[in-house]
Every structure is written in C-alpha cells, then in structure tokens.
Design a protein around this motif. Structure first.
Motif, PDB file in Angstrom:
ATOM      1  N   PHE A 244       0.837  -1.191   0.000  1.00  0.00           N
ATOM      2  CA  PHE A 244       0.000   0.000   0.000  1.00  0.00           C
ATOM      3  C   PHE A 244       0.880   1.252   0.000  1.00  0.00           C
ATOM      4  CE2 PHE A 244      -2.380  -3.381   2.079  1.00  0.00           C
ATOM      5  CZ  PHE A 244      -3.602  -3.323   1.420  1.00  0.00           C
ATOM      6  N   LEU A 245       0.393   2.273  -0.702  1.00  0.00           N
ATOM      7  CA  LEU A 245       1.074   3.566  -0.744  1.00  0.00           C
ATOM      8  C   LEU A 245       0.069   4.633  -0.340  1.00  0.00           C
ATOM      9  CD1 LEU A 245       3.415   5.475  -1.468  1.00  0.00           C
ATOM     10  CD2 LEU A 245       2.609   5.414  -3.840  1.00  0.00           C
ATOM     11  N   ILE A 246       0.294   5.274   0.825  1.00  0.00           N
ATOM     12  CA  ILE A 246      -0.593   6.342   1.298  1.00  0.00           C
ATOM     13  C   ILE A 246      -0.109   7.673   0.714  1.00  0.00           C
ATOM     14  CG2 ILE A 246      -1.568   7.515   3.306  1.00  0.00           C
ATOM     15  CD1 ILE A 246      -0.948   5.079   4.994  1.00  0.00           C
ATOM     16  N   LEU A 247      -0.983   8.341   0.014  1.00  0.00           N
ATOM     17  CA  LEU A 247      -0.668   9.655  -0.544  1.00  0.00           C
ATOM     18  C   LEU A 247      -1.292  10.721   0.362  1.00  0.00           C
ATOM     19  CD1 LEU A 247      -1.442   8.861  -4.295  1.00  0.00           C
ATOM     20  CD2 LEU A 247       0.798   8.924  -3.195  1.00  0.00           C
ATOM     21  N   TYR A 248      -0.503  11.693   0.784  1.00  0.00           N
ATOM     22  CA  TYR A 248      -1.026  12.718   1.693  1.00  0.00           C
ATOM     23  C   TYR A 248      -0.388  14.062   1.366  1.00  0.00           C
ATOM     24  CZ  TYR A 248       3.410  12.457   4.250  1.00  0.00           C
ATOM     25  OH  TYR A 248       4.735  12.495   4.594  1.00  0.00           O
ATOM     26  N   GLU A 249      -1.084  15.121   1.831  1.00  0.00           N
ATOM     27  CA  GLU A 249      -0.547  16.464   1.692  1.00  0.00           C
ATOM     28  C   GLU A 249       0.038  16.910   3.027  1.00  0.00           C
ATOM     29  OE1 GLU A 249      -3.737  18.807   0.133  1.00  0.00           O
ATOM     30  OE2 GLU A 249      -4.027  17.470  -1.598  1.00  0.00           O
ATOM     31  N   GLU A 250       0.742  18.027   3.031  1.00  0.00           N
ATOM     32  CA  GLU A 250       1.493  18.451   4.221  1.00  0.00           C
ATOM     33  C   GLU A 250       0.601  18.584   5.451  1.00  0.00           C
ATOM     34  OE1 GLU A 250       3.571  22.069   3.646  1.00  0.00           O
ATOM     35  OE2 GLU A 250       4.551  22.004   5.610  1.00  0.00           O
ATOM     36  N   ALA A 251      -0.628  19.065   5.247  1.00  0.00           N
ATOM     37  CA  ALA A 251      -1.512  19.298   6.394  1.00  0.00           C
ATOM     38  C   ALA A 251      -1.880  18.006   7.110  1.00  0.00           C
ATOM     39  CB  ALA A 251      -2.784  20.020   5.907  1.00  0.00           C
ATOM     40  N   ASP A 252      -1.768  16.863   6.421  1.00  0.00           N
ATOM     41  CA  ASP A 252      -2.141  15.581   7.026  1.00  0.00           C
ATOM     42  C   ASP A 252      -0.922  14.758   7.461  1.00  0.00           C
ATOM     43  OD1 ASP A 252      -5.021  15.666   6.782  1.00  0.00           O
ATOM     44  OD2 ASP A 252      -4.703  15.552   4.611  1.00  0.00           O
ATOM     45  N   ARG A 253       0.224  15.393   7.523  1.00  0.00           N
ATOM     46  CA  ARG A 253       1.450  14.658   7.857  1.00  0.00           C
ATOM     47  C   ARG A 253       1.324  13.923   9.186  1.00  0.00           C
ATOM     48  NH1 ARG A 253       5.597  18.747   8.542  1.00  0.00           N
ATOM     49  NH2 ARG A 253       6.087  18.625   6.322  1.00  0.00           N
ATOM     50  N   TYR A 254       0.833  14.593  10.222  1.00  0.00           N
ATOM     51  CA  TYR A 254       0.807  14.005  11.571  1.00  0.00           C
ATOM     52  C   TYR A 254      -0.017  12.717  11.631  1.00  0.00           C
ATOM     53  CZ  TYR A 254      -0.163  13.519  16.542  1.00  0.00           C
ATOM     54  OH  TYR A 254      -0.313  13.017  17.812  1.00  0.00           O
ATOM     55  N   PRO A 255      -1.312  12.729  11.229  1.00  0.00           N
ATOM     56  CA  PRO A 255      -2.084  11.471  11.331  1.00  0.00           C
ATOM     57  C   PRO A 255      -1.576  10.379  10.378  1.00  0.00           C
ATOM     58  CG  PRO A 255      -3.366  13.146  10.187  1.00  0.00           C
ATOM     59  CD  PRO A 255      -2.151  13.850  10.732  1.00  0.00           C
ATOM     60  N   VAL A 256      -1.084  10.755   9.208  1.00  0.00           N
ATOM     61  CA  VAL A 256      -0.673   9.727   8.243  1.00  0.00           C
ATOM     62  C   VAL A 256       0.565   8.968   8.722  1.00  0.00           C
ATOM     63  CG1 VAL A 256       0.352   9.387   5.953  1.00  0.00           C
ATOM     64  CG2 VAL A 256      -1.722  10.756   6.208  1.00  0.00           C
ATOM     65  N   ILE A 257       1.556   9.708   9.245  1.00  0.00           N
ATOM     66  CA  ILE A 257       2.757   9.012   9.728  1.00  0.00           C
ATOM     67  C   ILE A 257       2.398   8.085  10.889  1.00  0.00           C
ATOM     68  CG2 ILE A 257       4.982   9.344  10.882  1.00  0.00           C
ATOM     69  CD1 ILE A 257       5.399  11.811   9.150  1.00  0.00           C
ATOM     70  N   GLY A 258       1.501   8.526  11.782  1.00  0.00           N
ATOM     71  CA  GLY A 258       1.070   7.666  12.885  1.00  0.00           C
ATOM     72  C   GLY A 258       0.306   6.454  12.386  1.00  0.00           C
ATOM     73  N   PHE A 259      -0.579   6.648  11.395  1.00  0.00           N
ATOM     74  CA  PHE A 259      -1.377   5.534  10.870  1.00  0.00           C
ATOM     75  C   PHE A 259      -0.480   4.529  10.136  1.00  0.00           C
ATOM     76  CE2 PHE A 259      -4.517   4.036   7.491  1.00  0.00           C
ATOM     77  CZ  PHE A 259      -5.070   3.082   8.323  1.00  0.00           C
TER      78      PHE A 259
ATOM     79  N   ARG B  36      -4.231  10.417 -10.042  1.00  0.00           N
ATOM     80  CA  ARG B  36      -4.370  10.254 -11.495  1.00  0.00           C
ATOM     81  C   ARG B  36      -3.034   9.944 -12.171  1.00  0.00           C
ATOM     82  NH1 ARG B  36      -7.667  14.865 -10.695  1.00  0.00           N
ATOM     83  NH2 ARG B  36      -5.978  16.240 -11.386  1.00  0.00           N
ATOM     84  N   THR B  37      -1.934  10.356 -11.557  1.00  0.00           N
ATOM     85  CA  THR B  37      -0.641  10.258 -12.240  1.00  0.00           C
ATOM     86  C   THR B  37       0.288   9.192 -11.678  1.00  0.00           C
ATOM     87  OG1 THR B  37       0.251  11.989 -10.799  1.00  0.00           O
ATOM     88  CG2 THR B  37      -0.704  12.688 -12.902  1.00  0.00           C
ATOM     89  N   VAL B  38       0.119   8.828 -10.409  1.00  0.00           N
ATOM     90  CA  VAL B  38       1.006   7.830  -9.799  1.00  0.00           C
ATOM     91  C   VAL B  38       0.487   6.440 -10.136  1.00  0.00           C
ATOM     92  CG1 VAL B  38       1.947   6.908  -7.647  1.00  0.00           C
ATOM     93  CG2 VAL B  38       1.648   9.384  -7.936  1.00  0.00           C
ATOM     94  N   THR B  39       1.295   5.647 -10.811  1.00  0.00           N
ATOM     95  CA  THR B  39       0.847   4.301 -11.238  1.00  0.00           C
ATOM     96  C   THR B  39       1.924   3.263 -10.932  1.00  0.00           C
ATOM     97  OG1 THR B  39       1.723   4.727 -13.445  1.00  0.00           O
ATOM     98  CG2 THR B  39      -0.620   5.159 -13.084  1.00  0.00           C
ATOM     99  N   PRO B  40       2.249   3.048  -9.654  1.00  0.00           N
ATOM    100  CA  PRO B  40       3.264   2.037  -9.327  1.00  0.00           C
ATOM    101  C   PRO B  40       2.729   0.622  -9.539  1.00  0.00           C
ATOM    102  CG  PRO B  40       2.240   2.864  -7.344  1.00  0.00           C
ATOM    103  CD  PRO B  40       1.668   3.669  -8.478  1.00  0.00           C
ATOM    104  N   GLU B  41       3.623  -0.332  -9.813  1.00  0.00           N
ATOM    105  CA  GLU B  41       3.219  -1.716 -10.001  1.00  0.00           C
ATOM    106  C   GLU B  41       3.065  -2.411  -8.661  1.00  0.00           C
ATOM    107  OE1 GLU B  41       6.157  -3.518 -12.440  1.00  0.00           O
ATOM    108  OE2 GLU B  41       5.391  -2.640 -14.302  1.00  0.00           O
TER     109      GLU B  41
END
Length: 413
Positions: free
Chosen positions: A337-352, A376-381
C-alpha cells in the motif's frame, strides 16, 4: 553534444529488481529455517579462495570455468565456483578437532564462467548442506528427505527427485567397456543427458552386441523400487549388486521419512561433478528444463584436504526455484500500500502508517502536492494507492477503514 555513457553489465550477471529481490530473500529464509530445524549450522566462507582449493579434486577438469586473478603475492585466486570444496577445507583445518558427524549449511553466491548457452548465469545463489563423517545410507536418505522438505517449504509443487548410484554405473562400464577413454565419454554423455550421443558411442565403440544391449537399457531404468530387480539382472558384479542394495535401503528409509512420493530411482543418472562416489540425486520441477537441486555422496574429497572421511550433501539453486515459483505464481500475493497525503495531514498519516506496519502491513507514505492529481498520475506496479486528505481516509477498502477506526480509537481514549 556528447553521447551519454552506457554502463553495461558483464555477460552472465543480472540485477534483481523489486519485488523479485524480496521473493528471493523469502525463499532463502524459508530454506535456511528448514536446514536449521534439521540441526545444520550455518557456515560462511570467503568469496574468493586460492585456486588450489578447487583444483584439488572438485574442479580439476573444469579449470576454464573459474574466474581467476592474481593477488599481490603472485598466487592465483578464484571466485568460488562451488561450496563443497571450501567447506571441506574448513572441516579439515579449522574444525579438525570437532567430533563427527558434522552438519553444516550455507547460502552463498557462486561464480562460474559460462559459454554462450542460454539460461546459464555466471553468478548465482546456492543454498545447501554438507553432512560429513557419516557413511550410512541413513545419511544419504536423510539429505534427500531434507532436500524434499526444503523445496516444499520454499513453495515448489509437483517436483520429483531422481536418485541414482555412481558405483552401479561404474561397475557396468567396467564390465562391458574395455577402454577407459570410452567409459569417460559415456559417463560425460549421461551427465549431460545427451542420450543420442550415448547411444551413438555405444554403437561405434562397443563391439559386443550383448554389452551394447545391456548398456542401452541403462537410461530406461527408471521408476520405483521394482526397477532394482530389473537392474540386478544386468550385472553379476559384487560392486553393482552392492550399489543396488544401497539404493534399496535408501528407498526404504525415504518411505519412513514419508517423502517417497517425490522420489524416483534413475539408474542412468550421473552428475557433472567428478567427486561423487555413491548415491546421487537431482530434483526437477514442472515446466522448467533444468534441475532445481542436486547432490550426493563424495567419500574421497575430504581426503584430498588431509582429513579422510565419508560425506554427502546437496545444493538448491535459489534463482531456479525463484523461476519455478514465478511461473507458478506470477503475481506477488502479498499486497503493498502507498498512502498519498498532503502536508496538512502529515501528523495522522505518519502515525497511521506506523500503526499498520505494526500489524505487518507493507506500507509506504508519500507526501504529494495534490492528492487528487497524484491519484491520477502515480501508477506504481503491485501497489494499492490510499488517498488521505483533510484528515480522512479516502479509501473504500473495508479492512483499511476498520484499521483506521481502531487507530483513531487508540488516540481518543
């Protein structure tokens, strides 16, 4: 404008990219666990050794396959083409006081010069064991059973292990072929599985029709324990009969290990290494044209290092097992899994993300400028994207939603 420099790899080596590299490590770990559970201690030897170590019996006829260079003292050293000879050197020197039998295991890179033959690498990984100081058929059957258990643990399905006896073939050749050079060429043809050349040699070099008839039957002597009765009719020599009795005992012990379903007697089996002296074996998997493991008894090699003793062992080709598994299970079943987040959500995402890793999920967190655009643009395998924005997990996966609810409850209590 200057052309960019192209950095190429030497022929016969390859890069192992993700996720294949992770699967290779998983296979090595599973096999190492089996070896350890059977009482084998891991040994690590140098990547390069003096050439004498290998030309002392193990590779005396295959010197052209060695990667050689000269060290400052002027002595020739080689990248190890085999693990049996270095372990024999150690057992005869650093471990010479250790009581027998000695059980050692390894997982190591092997290096051999290869000709332009498709499918053969110059660098590859072998995992194997050496059992030194035990002459019994129990030791022979034990390493065959261990090889079957290790392949099974690695995930290989439908494999078969062919079991032969060097002494039986040597007795037949001595009985029916007068010239040593012809016997060597016949042995080489069998070791290469070149049955056309084997039959042509018999027709050209063996004058007696009765001898030709006997030797032509050898490659067809395959099957269960019943094939030993047919083989016994081909020779009256004590050496041949003793070899067949040895195989009979080994088979009976394999039944006790409950691995006879994987085994098949093959009395025409020979291996390319010249140091084998007794029972030998080679493992094959479905849909691949090469052996995934091989080994056998080599009672004369340790004596060349100054500590004579019986020995047996085997190796598993890790890349070959990997290729078998990729053909069988081409998709990596372990989801990432790859979690995509913006700067404002840094705190909860790193903890999760940390919480999910503690639950054995494979998680990467990636900060992006705009989550919607990144989706739309990130397409990792082989990776499932998880958008996180405005303090919310924008993911419909029920398991991840439940995990996020648990994570939030941990901090609300």
């Amino acid at each position: 404008m200057e052309k960019p420099i192209l950095f190429e790899k030497p022929r016969g080596v390859r890069d192992v990219l993700p996720p294949l590299a992770a699967r290779k490590r998983e296979i090595e770990k599973k096999i190492a666990t089996v070896f350890r559970n059977w009482g084998y201690e891991e040994i690590v030897t140098p990547t390069f050794e003096y050439a004498d170590t290998f030309l002392n019996g193990a590779f005396r006829d295959d010197e052209d396959n060695l990667f050689k260079f000269i060290e400052s003292s002027g002595r020739t050293v080689v990248l190890r083409p085999d693990m049996t000879a270095p372990i024999a050197r150690v057992v005869s020197s650093l471990m010479k006081e250790r009581p027998l039998p000695i059980r050692l295991s390894y997982n190591a890179s092997i290096f051999r010069q290869q000709g332009p033959v498709a499918g053969r690498d110059a660098e590859f990984t072998q995992a194997g064991v050496e059992l030194m100081g035990d002459p019994s058929p129990d030791a022979d059957a034990g390493v065959i059973a261990l090889a079957a258990t290790a392949l099974e643990a690695a995930g290989v399905r439908g494999f078969r292990i062919a079991v032969g006896q060097v002494q039986f073939l040597q007795a037949l050749f001595a009985e029916h072929v007068a010239e040593a050079s012809v016997r060597e060429r016949l042995s080489a043809a069998l070791a290469d599985k070149d049955f056309v050349s084997y039959e042509r040699l018999l027709q050209q070099e063996v004058a007696a029709e009765a001898s030709r008839d006997v030797l032509l039957r050898v490659p067809r002597l395959r099957g269960g324990i019943d094939v030993l009765e047919e083989a016994a009719q081909l020779s009256s020599s004590a050496q041949a009969q003793e070899a067949l009795e040895n195989l009979r005992t080994i088979w009976q012990i394999l039944v006790l290990y409950n691995v006879e379903e994987y085994a098949q007697l093959d009395l025409g089996l020979l291996l390319s290494r010249h140091y084998y002296t007794g029972a030998i074996f080679e493992g094959y998997a479905p849909n691949v044209g090469f052996p995934v493991c091989s080994g056998g008894r080599y009672d004369d090699l340790l004596g060349k290092f100054g500590r004579p003793m019986p020995a047996t062992g085997f190796m598993i080709g890790i890349e070959r097992v990997l290729e078998v598994l990729e053909k069988t299970f081409p998709k990596d079943p372990k989801e990432r899994f790859l979690i995509l987040y913006e700067e404002a959500d840094r705190y909860p995402v790193i903890g999760f993300a940390t919480f999910l890793r503690s639950k054995r999920f494979i998680i990467t967190a990636q900060r992006v400028h705009d989550v919607e655009e990144a989706m739309r643009t990130v397409t990792p395998e082989h990776v499932t994207l998880i958008p996180f924005k405005g303090g919310r997990l924008l993911e419909s996966n029920k398991l991840l939603q439940a995990m996020y609810t648990d994570f939030c409850h941990m901090f609300s209590q």
